[in-house]
Write a protein that holds these residues in place. Structure first.
Motif, mmCIF file in Angstrom:
data_model
loop_
_atom_site.group_PDB
_atom_site.id
_atom_site.type_symbol
_atom_site.label_atom_id
_atom_site.label_comp_id
_atom_site.label_asym_id
_atom_site.label_seq_id
_atom_site.Cartn_x
_atom_site.Cartn_y
_atom_site.Cartn_z
ATOM 1 N N ALA A 67 16.526 30.322 43.722
ATOM 2 C CA ALA A 67 15.117 30.184 44.045
ATOM 3 C C ALA A 67 14.874 28.750 44.480
ATOM 4 N N PRO A 68 13.847 28.520 45.322
ATOM 5 C CA PRO A 68 13.551 27.148 45.714
ATOM 6 C C PRO A 68 13.290 26.291 44.491
ATOM 7 N N LEU A 69 13.806 25.066 44.510
ATOM 8 C CA LEU A 69 13.605 24.145 43.414
ATOM 9 C C LEU A 69 12.145 23.727 43.379
ATOM 10 N N THR A 80 11.803 12.382 37.592
ATOM 11 C CA THR A 80 11.702 13.788 37.980
ATOM 12 C C THR A 80 13.009 14.289 38.570
ATOM 13 N N LEU A 81 13.593 13.519 39.465
ATOM 14 C CA LEU A 81 14.844 13.926 40.097
ATOM 15 C C LEU A 81 15.971 14.032 39.065
ATOM 16 N N ARG A 82 16.060 13.057 38.194
ATOM 17 C CA ARG A 82 17.110 13.102 37.171
ATOM 18 C C ARG A 82 16.954 14.341 36.297
ATOM 19 N N SER A 128 10.902 21.283 48.565
ATOM 20 C CA SER A 128 10.127 20.634 47.500
ATOM 21 C C SER A 128 10.629 19.219 47.227
ATOM 22 N N VAL A 129 11.951 19.021 47.286
ATOM 23 C CA VAL A 129 12.482 17.682 47.041
ATOM 24 C C VAL A 129 12.107 16.746 48.193
ATOM 25 N N LEU A 130 12.233 17.242 49.414
ATOM 26 C CA LEU A 130 11.853 16.419 50.565
ATOM 27 C C LEU A 130 10.368 16.078 50.521
ATOM 28 N N ASP A 147 16.087 7.343 55.436
ATOM 29 C CA ASP A 147 16.298 8.675 55.996
ATOM 30 C C ASP A 147 16.342 9.667 54.838
ATOM 31 N N LEU A 148 15.274 10.402 54.640
ATOM 32 C CA LEU A 148 15.149 11.255 53.464
ATOM 33 C C LEU A 148 16.105 12.442 53.493
ATOM 34 N N GLU A 149 16.444 12.919 54.677
ATOM 35 C CA GLU A 149 17.431 13.995 54.773
ATOM 36 C C GLU A 149 18.787 13.522 54.246
ATOM 37 N N VAL A 150 19.151 12.300 54.599
ATOM 38 C CA VAL A 150 20.415 11.733 54.118
ATOM 39 C C VAL A 150 20.340 11.479 52.611
ATOM 40 N N VAL A 151 19.203 11.006 52.149
ATOM 41 C CA VAL A 151 19.023 10.774 50.712
ATOM 42 C C VAL A 151 19.270 12.067 49.935
ATOM 43 N N LEU A 152 18.678 13.162 50.419
ATOM 44 C CA LEU A 152 18.847 14.444 49.734
ATOM 45 C C LEU A 152 20.294 14.921 49.810
ATOM 46 N N ASP A 153 20.943 14.703 50.954
ATOM 47 C CA ASP A 153 22.360 15.063 51.079
ATOM 48 C C ASP A 153 23.209 14.312 50.055
ATOM 49 N N LEU A 154 22.921 13.039 49.859
ATOM 50 C CA LEU A 154 23.692 12.232 48.909
ATOM 51 C C LEU A 154 23.509 12.734 47.476
#
Length: 207
Positions: A67-69, A80-82, A128-130, A147-154
């Motif tokens: 399900a979507p986070l 929140t992310l942790r 949701s994370v983006l 670059d938020l896409e790269v941040v999420l990839d990492l």
């Protein structure tokens, strides 16, 4: 055959996907449409009315337990992310891990499955994370040039590395490493104190 306009049996899709999941978990090789028909008890024609082919059934089946986070704020974005990522891996049970491994196997074996899974399922789960990262960027908490896409990839990459490379999906140690990786990523994108978050330059008012 149902008369024109008659609603289709709402249980058919569930039967087919449940059968596909069972076949994926039981077999190292591919299952055929004949296998799927026999296991699900659903006719080939009914399956093809819902999915163009076997590959599409596989892509749908691989996502049946996902399900979507939905991020639940825990204070700062970092907290929140942790919390979400560490809790997420801690909750992976045997069935979830089995299907997760199949997603990796099927995607590596068939680039079309990999791409289709990305387009149909992964992209929506990133939303949701983006959104949270963009909101932090708008608040000036995150650098405007990040670059938020790269941040999420990492961040996602750090989580997957635990299981794919280390073979340690959800131990306390893997959760700790994921948290530490998020700390490192966040430290690299946090707007420095005294910096203009919009332009990434030192604020004239900074001491």
């Amino acid at each position: 055959m149902p008369a024109p306009g008659r609603p289709r049996d709402a249980t058919i899709e569930a039967k087919v996907l449940r059968a596909a999941v069972e076949l994926l978990q039981e077999r190292a090789d591919d299952f055929s449409m004949r296998d799927l028909v026999e296991r699900s008890g659903v006719s080939r024609a009914a399956i093809y009315r819902r999915w163009p082919g076997r590959r599409d059934v596989v892509v749908a089946a691989l996502d049946t337990n996902r399900a979507p986070l939905a991020l639940s704020p825990r204070g700062t974005l970092l907290e929140t992310l942790r919390s979400e990522y560490q809790t997420g891996v801690a909750l992976l049970d045997e069935d979830a891990l089995s299907l997760l491994k199949q997603r990796l196997i099927q995607g590596l074996r068939d680039p079309h499955v990999q791409r289709s899974y990305w387009e149909r399922h992964v992209l929506r789960r990133r939303t949701s994370v983006l959104h949270a990262l963009r909101a932090a960027q708008d608040r000036g908490e995150v650098r405007a040039d990040a670059d938020l896409e790269v941040v999420l990839d990492l961040i996602n990459g750090a989580a997957y590395y635990q299981g794919v490379v280390r073979g340690d999906w959800n131990s306390p140690e893997s959760q700790q490493r994921i948290g530490a990786a998020i700390d490192v990523v966040f430290a690299s994108i946090r707007t420095p104190v005294g910096t203009d978050a919009t332009h990434g330059q030192e604020s004239p008012a900074a001491p």
